[in-house]
Motif scaffolding. Structure first.
Motif, PDB file in Angstrom:
ATOM      1  N   ALA A  59       0.851  -1.195   0.000  1.00  0.00           N
ATOM      2  CA  ALA A  59       0.000   0.000   0.000  1.00  0.00           C
ATOM      3  C   ALA A  59       0.881   1.238   0.000  1.00  0.00           C
ATOM      4  O   ALA A  59       2.090   1.166   0.206  1.00  0.00           O
ATOM      5  N   PHE A  61       1.830   5.452  -1.602  1.00  0.00           N
ATOM      6  CA  PHE A  61       1.991   6.227  -2.824  1.00  0.00           C
ATOM      7  C   PHE A  61       2.614   5.424  -3.958  1.00  0.00           C
ATOM      8  O   PHE A  61       2.085   5.384  -5.080  1.00  0.00           O
ATOM      9  N   VAL A  63       2.833   2.319  -4.504  1.00  0.00           N
ATOM     10  CA  VAL A  63       1.989   1.220  -4.968  1.00  0.00           C
ATOM     11  C   VAL A  63       0.873   1.744  -5.869  1.00  0.00           C
ATOM     12  O   VAL A  63       0.626   1.192  -6.954  1.00  0.00           O
ATOM     13  N   GLU A  64       0.208   2.811  -5.440  1.00  0.00           N
ATOM     14  CA  GLU A  64      -0.840   3.392  -6.282  1.00  0.00           C
ATOM     15  C   GLU A  64      -0.267   3.872  -7.612  1.00  0.00           C
ATOM     16  O   GLU A  64      -0.863   3.680  -8.680  1.00  0.00           O
ATOM     17  N   PHE A  65       0.905   4.496  -7.528  1.00  0.00           N
ATOM     18  CA  PHE A  65       1.543   5.016  -8.747  1.00  0.00           C
ATOM     19  C   PHE A  65       1.937   3.867  -9.673  1.00  0.00           C
ATOM     20  O   PHE A  65       1.654   3.896 -10.876  1.00  0.00           O
ATOM     21  N   ASN A  67       0.899   0.719  -9.731  1.00  0.00           N
ATOM     22  CA  ASN A  67      -0.237  -0.043 -10.236  1.00  0.00           C
ATOM     23  C   ASN A  67      -0.835   0.639 -11.465  1.00  0.00           C
ATOM     24  O   ASN A  67      -1.164  -0.018 -12.461  1.00  0.00           O
ATOM     25  N   ALA A  68      -0.961   1.972 -11.392  1.00  0.00           N
ATOM     26  CA  ALA A  68      -1.492   2.726 -12.536  1.00  0.00           C
ATOM     27  C   ALA A  68      -0.521   2.656 -13.708  1.00  0.00           C
ATOM     28  O   ALA A  68      -0.922   2.452 -14.856  1.00  0.00           O
ATOM     29  N   GLU A 255      -4.609  10.709 -13.894  1.00  0.00           N
ATOM     30  CA  GLU A 255      -4.225   9.845 -12.775  1.00  0.00           C
ATOM     31  C   GLU A 255      -2.987  10.376 -12.059  1.00  0.00           C
ATOM     32  O   GLU A 255      -2.875  10.278 -10.828  1.00  0.00           O
ATOM     33  N   ILE A 259      -2.934  11.167  -8.003  1.00  0.00           N
ATOM     34  CA  ILE A 259      -2.149  10.389  -7.041  1.00  0.00           C
ATOM     35  C   ILE A 259      -1.170  11.286  -6.287  1.00  0.00           C
ATOM     36  O   ILE A 259      -1.035  11.188  -5.057  1.00  0.00           O
ATOM     37  N   LYS A 262      -2.944  13.455  -3.663  1.00  0.00           N
ATOM     38  CA  LYS A 262      -3.393  12.673  -2.505  1.00  0.00           C
ATOM     39  C   LYS A 262      -2.306  12.595  -1.438  1.00  0.00           C
ATOM     40  O   LYS A 262      -2.605  12.579  -0.236  1.00  0.00           O
ATOM     41  N   TYR A 263      -1.039  12.574  -1.872  1.00  0.00           N
ATOM     42  CA  TYR A 263       0.076  12.430  -0.927  1.00  0.00           C
ATOM     43  C   TYR A 263       0.857  13.737  -0.731  1.00  0.00           C
ATOM     44  O   TYR A 263       1.963  13.726  -0.202  1.00  0.00           O
TER      45      TYR A 263
END
Length: 280
Positions: A59, A61, A63-65, A67-68, A255, A259, A262-263
């Motif tokens: 999980a 930043f 990971v979100e980055f 994954n996208a 995206e 992202i 968010k951080y």
């Protein structure tokens, strides 16, 4: 009849040629990654909010980055948990395709790997809330024991401050204590083993929130602002280009900004990237 057979033969031949071309393209893409259809990502999963394990799942930043980014590349992301100090060694040993673990862009690292810049951050100083002093800059850490995650880019900078400012002025050296993870470096403050911690700004803020007032950030501004990049082996220029293209696609889709916002992060400034790579 002969014409129809000839036409069919031509379509059949064209189909074979197209299939061969697609296979060739697919093989070229597979050759860029260690495992077919997979992007192996080396990360130190002990570094919230950037990357960590939550309910045993990656999980944060990065990971979100990633994954996208992997979706835009048509690859399946797979994370390889590796301690920070060993990330570059693992990349060069082909344990994974890319490093995504708040990897600051520095000239020393750029000598052995390539970067794809993707965000920008800075550092902060932490102390216990009960500590009587409020060091706001590295020069005010003279004579203190200071914890840090092992292998951090700011360690040579702090050592330089200690050698060129603290010791010549009889203020005492900065006693840098390195720990395998950022939480361990924070725990060293709470246990009284050190007086301060030097940490990434977002990590420092999260530590203050998680300790419910036991810690305080004493620096007023970001120290050593620096761009952050994804690390790729220098012998993989095609993969580097594919990652850069995927980031541009993320920007077009919105995206990327979503992202980073968010951080509380910002896009890397190109001048800052060039400055980071040219520092002595």
């Amino acid at each position: 009849m002969l014409y129809k057979q000839s036409l069919k033969s031509k379509f059949f031949a064209a189909g074979i040629a197209l299939a061969a071309c697609l296979v060739q393209q697919s093989s070229a893409l597979a050759a860029d990654t260690i495992e077919p259809d997979t992007l192996l990502i080396g990360s130190d999963m002990t570094y919230p909010p950037y990357i960590y394990l939550e309910d045993e799942q990656p999980a944060g930043f990065e990971v979100e980055f990633m994954n996208a980014l992997s979706r835009h590349m048509g690859l399946e992301p797979e994370y390889v948990d590796t301690r920070f100090a060993q990330l570059i060694v693992g990349l060069r040993s082909n344990r994974y395709d890319v490093i995504a673990s708040l990897l600051y862009i520095t000239p020393e690292r750029a000598e052995v790997i390539d970067y794809v810049p993707h965000t920008q951050t800075g550092s902060s100083i932490l102390t216990a809330s009960t500590f009587e002093d409020d060091p706001s800059e590295p020069e005010e850490l003279c004579g203190l024991r200071v914890s840090s995650i092992q292998g951090a880019s700011w360690i040579p900078k702090l050592e330089k401050v200690s050698e060129e400012h603290c010791e010549p002025n009889d203020l005492g050296a900065i006693d840098i204590r390195e720990f395998a993870t950022a939480p361990e470096a924070t725990q060293a403050i709470l246990s009284g083993s050190v007086e301060a911690q030097f940490a990434d700004a977002a990590v420092a803020q999260l530590a203050v929130e998680n300790t419910e007032g036991a810690l305080k950030i004493t620096s007023q501004e970001l120290i050593y602002p620096i761009p952050v990049g994804l690390g790729v082996n220098s012998n993989k220029p095609e993969l580097k280009e594919e990652i850069a293209t995927a980031i541009e696609q993320m920007k077009e889709s919105g995206e990327y900004d979503e992202i980073l916002s968010k951080y509380n992060l910002s896009a890397p400034d190109q001048d800052a990237v060039e400055a980071a790579l040219s520092e002595s």
